[in-house]
Design a protein around this motif. Structure first.
Motif, short mmCIF file in Angstrom:
data_model
loop_
_atom_site.label_atom_id
_atom_site.label_comp_id
_atom_site.label_asym_id
_atom_site.label_seq_id
_atom_site.Cartn_x
_atom_site.Cartn_y
_atom_site.Cartn_z
N TYR A 60 0.84 -1.19 0.00
CA TYR A 60 0.00 0.00 0.00
C TYR A 60 0.88 1.24 0.00
CZ TYR A 60 -3.68 -3.19 1.61
OH TYR A 60 -4.58 -4.21 1.73
N MET A 97 -2.90 0.47 -4.10
CA MET A 97 -2.49 -0.81 -3.55
C MET A 97 -2.09 -1.74 -4.69
SD MET A 97 -4.04 -4.09 -2.87
CE MET A 97 -3.64 -5.41 -1.71
N ALA A 102 -2.62 -11.03 8.26
CA ALA A 102 -3.07 -10.43 7.00
C ALA A 102 -4.16 -9.39 7.22
CB ALA A 102 -3.53 -11.48 6.01
N ARG A 103 -4.35 -8.97 8.47
CA ARG A 103 -5.26 -7.87 8.70
C ARG A 103 -4.49 -6.62 9.10
NH1 ARG A 103 -9.40 -11.60 12.07
NH2 ARG A 103 -11.26 -11.33 10.80
N TYR A 162 -10.28 -7.02 16.24
CA TYR A 162 -11.04 -7.56 15.12
C TYR A 162 -12.53 -7.63 15.41
CZ TYR A 162 -6.54 -9.31 13.42
OH TYR A 162 -5.25 -9.42 12.99
N PHE A 195 -5.05 7.14 1.53
CA PHE A 195 -4.71 6.00 0.67
C PHE A 195 -4.48 6.49 -0.77
CE2 PHE A 195 -4.84 1.74 -0.84
CZ PHE A 195 -5.59 1.74 -2.00
N ILE A 217 0.99 -5.90 4.12
CA ILE A 217 0.21 -6.81 4.96
C ILE A 217 1.17 -7.73 5.70
CG2 ILE A 217 -1.40 -8.73 4.90
CD1 ILE A 217 -2.65 -7.40 2.44
N TYR A 261 0.56 5.31 0.92
CA TYR A 261 -0.23 6.35 1.56
C TYR A 261 0.53 7.67 1.51
CZ TYR A 261 -3.52 3.08 3.77
OH TYR A 261 -4.50 2.14 4.01
N ASP A 283 -13.33 -6.50 6.55
CA ASP A 283 -13.01 -7.76 5.92
C ASP A 283 -13.88 -8.02 4.69
OD1 ASP A 283 -12.35 -9.41 9.06
OD2 ASP A 283 -11.01 -8.41 7.67
N GLN A 305 -0.75 -5.75 -5.76
CA GLN A 305 -0.73 -7.13 -5.27
C GLN A 305 0.09 -8.07 -6.14
OE1 GLN A 305 -5.03 -8.00 -4.51
NE2 GLN A 305 -4.23 -8.96 -2.68
N VAL A 307 -10.77 -3.07 -2.86
CA VAL A 307 -9.40 -2.82 -2.42
C VAL A 307 -9.20 -3.61 -1.14
CG1 VAL A 307 -7.74 -1.11 -1.67
CG2 VAL A 307 -9.43 -0.52 -3.41
N THR A 308 -8.33 -4.59 -1.22
CA THR A 308 -8.19 -5.50 -0.10
C THR A 308 -7.64 -4.80 1.13
OG1 THR A 308 -7.72 -7.24 -1.67
CG2 THR A 308 -7.17 -7.68 0.62
N ARG A 309 -8.41 -4.81 2.19
CA ARG A 309 -7.95 -4.39 3.50
C ARG A 309 -7.37 -2.98 3.54
NH1 ARG A 309 -9.10 -9.11 5.35
NH2 ARG A 309 -8.11 -11.02 4.65
N GLU A 310 -7.95 -2.08 2.78
CA GLU A 310 -7.50 -0.70 2.86
C GLU A 310 -7.77 -0.17 4.26
OE1 GLU A 310 -9.60 1.85 0.25
OE2 GLU A 310 -8.86 3.67 1.21
N LEU A 311 -6.81 0.52 4.82
CA LEU A 311 -6.97 1.15 6.12
C LEU A 311 -7.45 2.58 5.93
CD1 LEU A 311 -3.85 0.19 8.27
CD2 LEU A 311 -6.17 -0.62 8.51
N ASN A 332 -12.48 -4.19 11.92
CA ASN A 332 -11.12 -4.07 12.41
C ASN A 332 -10.78 -2.63 12.77
OD1 ASN A 332 -10.90 -6.79 11.46
ND2 ASN A 332 -10.41 -5.99 9.43
N LYS A 381 0.22 0.78 -11.22
CA LYS A 381 -1.01 1.57 -11.14
C LYS A 381 -0.69 3.04 -11.14
CE LYS A 381 -4.04 -1.67 -8.75
NZ LYS A 381 -4.86 -1.92 -7.54
N LEU A 391 -1.26 -3.86 8.85
CA LEU A 391 -0.28 -3.29 7.96
C LEU A 391 0.95 -2.88 8.74
CD1 LEU A 391 -2.09 -0.90 5.44
CD2 LEU A 391 -1.34 -3.25 5.12
#
Lengths: 111, 116
Positions: A33, A48, A96-97, B50, A45, A92, A35, B96, A50, B101-105, B31, A56, A99
């Protein structure tokens, strides 16, 4: 744990110049990611990445993730004073939750 | 738009005081995270959650505790503030659920704490 190293730590450029910021990981990146942070504010943001080789763009900012997925670069074309701020890369990690972030690159654009 | 709101932008406290930093998000995110940001060190994760009443330690939990009694609110507590806890504190949330966009904070604007 995963470590992210950003370079350079700070950068001063003249308006209109191109610049590149790098982010190198100690482990394979499964999601990278980018920022941007203006001084004293929260993070916004940008994009991102992968997939290895992925690129991008958002306005004049382009980010790439290399094929081996251990390094990403952020490139700004024809920089403007509005691009000034701190750029941080995040990856990640853990379950995986979460950063993990690099230490950031402070960008100054001189008018 | 997703909004993450931190209750105080600037706080000044004395050594030994108990400090509460509040964070509220309005997007029903599962989260929530607390980071601190220091020059040259980037963002470091203090605690995360979580789910309601659930918490896990991040990289630097010492001297901090957290509370998540409701899904939208995540509080960071400094039981006895010390000068080395002078920092910028950033709250973030993520979902989740697949949003493209996966898991953008999503980050709040930060709380700058000075401990004298």
């Amino acid at each position: 744990s995963q470590e992210l190293e950003q370079s350079p730590q700070s950068l001063i450029v003249q308006e209109g110049k191109n610049l590149t910021i790098n982010c190198t990981s100690s482990k394979t990146l499964y999601g990278l990611y980018w920022y941007k942070q203006k001084y004293g504010e929260g993070l916004i943001f940008l994009m991102m990445l992968q997939k290895g080789g992925e690129e991008k763009s958002h306005e004049k900012i382009t980010a790439k993730l290399d094929e081996k997925k251990q390094q990403s670069s952020l490139h700004i074309t024809a920089s403007q004073p509005s691009h000034a701020g701190i750029y941080l890369c995040g990856a990640i990690s853990g379950s995986a939750r979460q950063l993990t972030f690099g230490s950031g690159t402070q960008l100054t654009v001189l008018p | 738009d997703v909004k993450v709101t931190q209750s105080s932008r600037y706080l000044v406290k004395r050594t030994g005081e108990k400090v509460f930093l509040e964070c509220v998000q309005d997007m029903d995110h599962e989260n929530m995270f607390w980071y601190r940001q220091d020059p040259g060190l980037g963002l470091r994760l203090i605690y995360f959650s979580y789910d309601v009443k659930m918490k896990e330690k991040g990289d630097i939990p010492e001297g901090y505790s957290v509370s998540r009694e409701k899904k939208e609110r995540f509080s960071l507590i400094l039981e006895s503030a010390s000068t080395n806890q002078t920092s910028m504190y950033l709250c973030a949330s993520s979902s989740d659920k697949r949003t493209g966009v996966t898991r953008e904070l999503f980050f709040g604007e930060g709380s700058r704490l000075t401990v004298l």
